[in-house]
Scaffold this motif. Structure first.
Motif, short mmCIF file in Angstrom:
data_model
loop_
_atom_site.label_atom_id
_atom_site.label_comp_id
_atom_site.label_asym_id
_atom_site.label_seq_id
_atom_site.Cartn_x
_atom_site.Cartn_y
_atom_site.Cartn_z
N GLY A 54 0.66 -1.36 0.02
CA GLY A 54 0.00 0.07 0.07
C GLY A 54 0.84 1.41 0.07
N ILE A 55 0.27 2.55 -0.48
CA ILE A 55 0.78 3.64 -0.31
C ILE A 55 1.46 4.17 0.81
N GLY A 56 2.39 4.81 1.02
CA GLY A 56 3.31 5.23 2.03
C GLY A 56 4.42 4.23 2.51
N ASN A 57 4.38 3.12 2.00
CA ASN A 57 5.35 2.08 2.65
C ASN A 57 6.34 1.90 1.78
N TYR A 58 6.69 2.68 0.54
CA TYR A 58 7.80 2.36 -0.26
C TYR A 58 8.17 3.59 -0.79
N THR A 59 9.37 3.84 -1.65
CA THR A 59 9.71 5.02 -2.29
C THR A 59 9.80 4.95 -4.05
N GLU A 60 9.82 5.93 -4.35
CA GLU A 60 9.80 6.12 -5.80
C GLU A 60 10.98 5.41 -6.49
N ASP A 61 12.05 5.24 -5.50
CA ASP A 61 13.34 4.53 -5.94
C ASP A 61 12.93 3.30 -5.97
N ASP A 62 12.27 2.81 -5.38
CA ASP A 62 11.75 1.37 -4.95
C ASP A 62 10.97 1.09 -6.34
N ILE A 63 10.10 1.64 -6.86
CA ILE A 63 9.37 1.59 -8.01
C ILE A 63 10.20 1.45 -9.25
N GLN A 64 11.09 2.36 -9.41
CA GLN A 64 12.06 2.56 -10.65
C GLN A 64 12.79 1.43 -10.56
N ASN A 65 13.70 1.06 -9.47
CA ASN A 65 14.35 -0.03 -9.35
C ASN A 65 13.88 -1.52 -9.64
N ILE B 182 19.18 -1.26 -6.21
CA ILE B 182 18.85 -1.41 -4.58
C ILE B 182 17.24 -1.53 -4.41
N TYR B 183 16.82 -2.48 -3.75
CA TYR B 183 15.34 -2.57 -3.57
C TYR B 183 15.27 -2.65 -2.06
N PHE B 184 14.48 -1.73 -1.58
CA PHE B 184 14.23 -2.10 -0.25
C PHE B 184 15.60 -2.02 0.80
N GLY B 185 16.40 -1.30 0.18
CA GLY B 185 17.87 -1.39 0.92
C GLY B 185 18.71 -2.41 0.82
N LYS B 186 18.29 -3.25 -0.12
CA LYS B 186 19.09 -4.48 -0.41
C LYS B 186 19.64 -4.26 -1.78
N LYS B 187 20.94 -4.74 -2.04
CA LYS B 187 21.54 -4.77 -3.41
C LYS B 187 21.85 -5.89 -3.98
N GLY B 188 21.51 -5.99 -5.44
CA GLY B 188 21.74 -7.31 -5.87
C GLY B 188 21.00 -7.24 -7.38
N VAL B 189 21.03 -8.41 -8.17
CA VAL B 189 20.42 -8.63 -9.32
C VAL B 189 19.18 -9.43 -8.85
N PHE B 190 18.00 -8.69 -8.87
CA PHE B 190 16.69 -9.37 -8.34
C PHE B 190 15.75 -9.50 -9.36
N LYS B 191 15.09 -10.63 -9.57
CA LYS B 191 14.05 -10.81 -10.23
C LYS B 191 12.76 -10.91 -9.45
N ILE B 192 11.84 -11.47 -10.16
CA ILE B 192 10.35 -11.42 -9.55
C ILE B 192 10.41 -12.07 -8.06
N ASP B 193 10.58 -13.40 -8.31
CA ASP B 193 10.67 -13.91 -6.83
C ASP B 193 11.34 -13.30 -5.83
N GLU B 194 12.71 -12.88 -6.24
CA GLU B 194 13.32 -12.51 -5.17
C GLU B 194 12.73 -11.14 -4.76
N MET B 195 12.19 -10.27 -5.60
CA MET B 195 11.45 -9.11 -5.22
C MET B 195 10.39 -9.24 -4.34
N VAL B 196 9.60 -10.29 -4.49
CA VAL B 196 8.58 -10.35 -3.67
C VAL B 196 8.98 -10.82 -2.40
N ASP B 197 9.99 -11.84 -2.29
CA ASP B 197 10.55 -12.12 -0.90
C ASP B 197 11.07 -10.84 -0.04
#
Length: 461
Positions: free
Chosen positions: A182-193, A221-236
């Motif tokens: 939901g809104i307010g629990n992520y950043t625009e950087d999280d969306i772009q990355n 960098i996705y929610f503070g974690k750095k790596g090559v992430f695909k959909i399954d890792e992103m959902v985790d």
């Protein structure tokens, strides 16, 4: 309202399961509802719909080469298949012994939106619906992984246009805003990355797959974690976030029980949801068994399906073509497979505008008078006396007794409350000297029923 009738409506679409809930108890009723098997058969109405890339390519080529009239026929056939799919689903809602699964599928259908109007491939919409059905009571994280990799969602949220060097953020945004936290629990950087992590995820034969030429394998960098992430890792990673359980728990409470759920309840059940590792079955069990013991009748406006299917069940009408119900739901802004936008149906007060209330009363008038159901009648019930309109059998179940006993039994299964004024109105319809054995007794009780279902109290559960 009788508590078993109330929860039969909340966990299904009619009063049919009230006696089962009473006999089994709510916990055993839920256990049996969870055991309903998953049917993975492909319905006959999809026989001529393309299911592989080759078949889809062939049909699109046919449409491209066809003249204007032929194109219209192809479009008509596709739209007709979609109507049949709505009817197929409504049949499950009407006739399944334990319809909670279909109630939950409908919840997820409005959570992970993907419309036929945009996707335009009936088989992909069917696959989307089947994923929801197979995982309806499963794990929220696993369901999210499966549904985001469905061809319908990838097409609906434009991820087919998301490629390295030409990023489309739609799926990445809705994965966070509407599917998980939901809104307010992520950043625009999280969306772009996140969009970079989803780049290249496109249409596949059975589900979406990454295309090597279009995917982006640079670290993000996705929610503070750095790596090559695909959909399954992103959902985790998303499911590690603090606010993950509350967004969907609030929606579940709203769908089944409260149009305006208390935030303390959202937190209470959300914390439990996290503790059971996002398993849906134990969450529903806890919510339904604990809320069952509370006096919560009248806390939710019936959606159009709950309203119409309850009427059809009460009147024991044999609907030959469920498309009528689908059309009524569409008229009430609950068009199956075609929500107005990615946010889905708003629910709550949006189900009961003055226009919708009038439409509902029109429907009740038509049904209680036992007429063939069609759109012309639905829009203008004054036409129901046309000699071209055929009658359908209507039978209301009621147990014999005096007028107050009959009023009480109907009220118990129809109205969340009855005030003194309404009681007097009911007793003026079914008077103290009512003869339960008279020839016109059924018609008199039906008139009482007709009066009850026009009240605002019938709109609530």
């Amino acid at each position: 309202m009788n508590r078993n009738s109330l929860w039969s409506l909340r966990l299904g679409f009619s009063n049919k399961q009230a006696s089962t809930i009473e006999n089994l108890g709510i916990k055993k009723f839920l256990e049996q509802s969870f055991r309903v098997p998953f049917d993975n058969n492909i319905p006959l109405f999809l026989a001529d719909s393309p299911k592989t890339f080759a078949e889809l390519k062939e049909m699109r080529q046919m449409a491209k080469d066809a003249d204007g009239e032929a194109k219209k026929m192809l479009l008509k056939a596709s739209n007709s298949t979609n109507v049949e799919m709505k009817s197929w689903w409504i049949d499950k809602m009407l006739n399944d012994e334990f319809p909670l699964k279909e109630k939950m599928v409908c919840f997820w259908h409005n959570h992970y939106v993907a419309t036929y109007q945009k996707v335009k491939v009936n088989y992909w919409i069917f696959q989307h619906n089947q994923i929801l059905r197979e995982h309806a009571f499963g794990n929220f994280k696993e369901l999210t992984k499966q549904i985001v990799q469905s061809n319908a969602v990838v097409r609906y949220l434009d991820n087919t246009d998301n490629k390295k060097g030409k990023i489309n953020e739609n799926l990445s945004r809705e994965l966070l805003e509407l599917f998980t936290i939901g809104i307010g629990n992520y950043t625009e950087d999280d969306i772009q990355n996140g969009a970079k992590g989803l780049a290249g995820l496109g249409i596949g034969e059975d589900k979406a797959t990454y295309r090597k030429r279009e995917e982006d394998n640079d670290p993000i960098i996705y929610f503070g974690k750095k790596g090559v992430f695909k959909i399954d890792e992103m959902v985790d990673i998303i499911f590690e976030q603090k606010n993950i359980p509350y967004f969907v728990t609030r929606k579940i409470l709203k769908w089944f029980i409260y149009d305006e759920p208390n935030e303390k309840l959202v937190t209470y059940y959300g914390d439990y949801f996290r503790s059971v590792n996002f398993e849906i079955k134990p969450l529903l069990t806890k919510i339904f068994t604990e809320e069952f013991d509370k006096n919560t009748a009248g806390s939710k406006i019936k959606n159009p399906l709950e309203y119409s299917l309850q009427l059809i069940s009460e009147l024991n009408i044999d609907i030959k073509n469920n498309a009528f119900i689908a059309n009524f739901a569409k008229q009430q802004n609950m068009d199956l497979f075609n929500q107005p936008n990615v946010k889905g149906w708003d629910g709550g007060k949006s189900w009961l505008t003055s226009q919708m209330y009038l439409q509902r009363n029109n429907l009740s008038y038509i049904l209680t008078n036992g007429r063939i159901l069609n759109q012309k009648l639905l829009k203008d019930p004054s036409k129901m006396d046309s000699p071209k309109m055929k009658e359908v059998p209507v039978h209301l179940d009621w147990t014999k007794g005096n007028n107050k006993q009959i009023i009480a039994q109907l009220s118990d299964r129809l109205l969340f409350q009855v005030d003194e004024s309404s009681q007097k109105d009911f007793e003026s319809i079914l008077k103290y000297d009512f003869d339960e054995n008279a020839k016109n007794a059924d018609q008199a009780v039906l008139r009482l029923f007709s009066n009850m279902i026009k009240l605002p109290e019938f709109q609530l559960i």
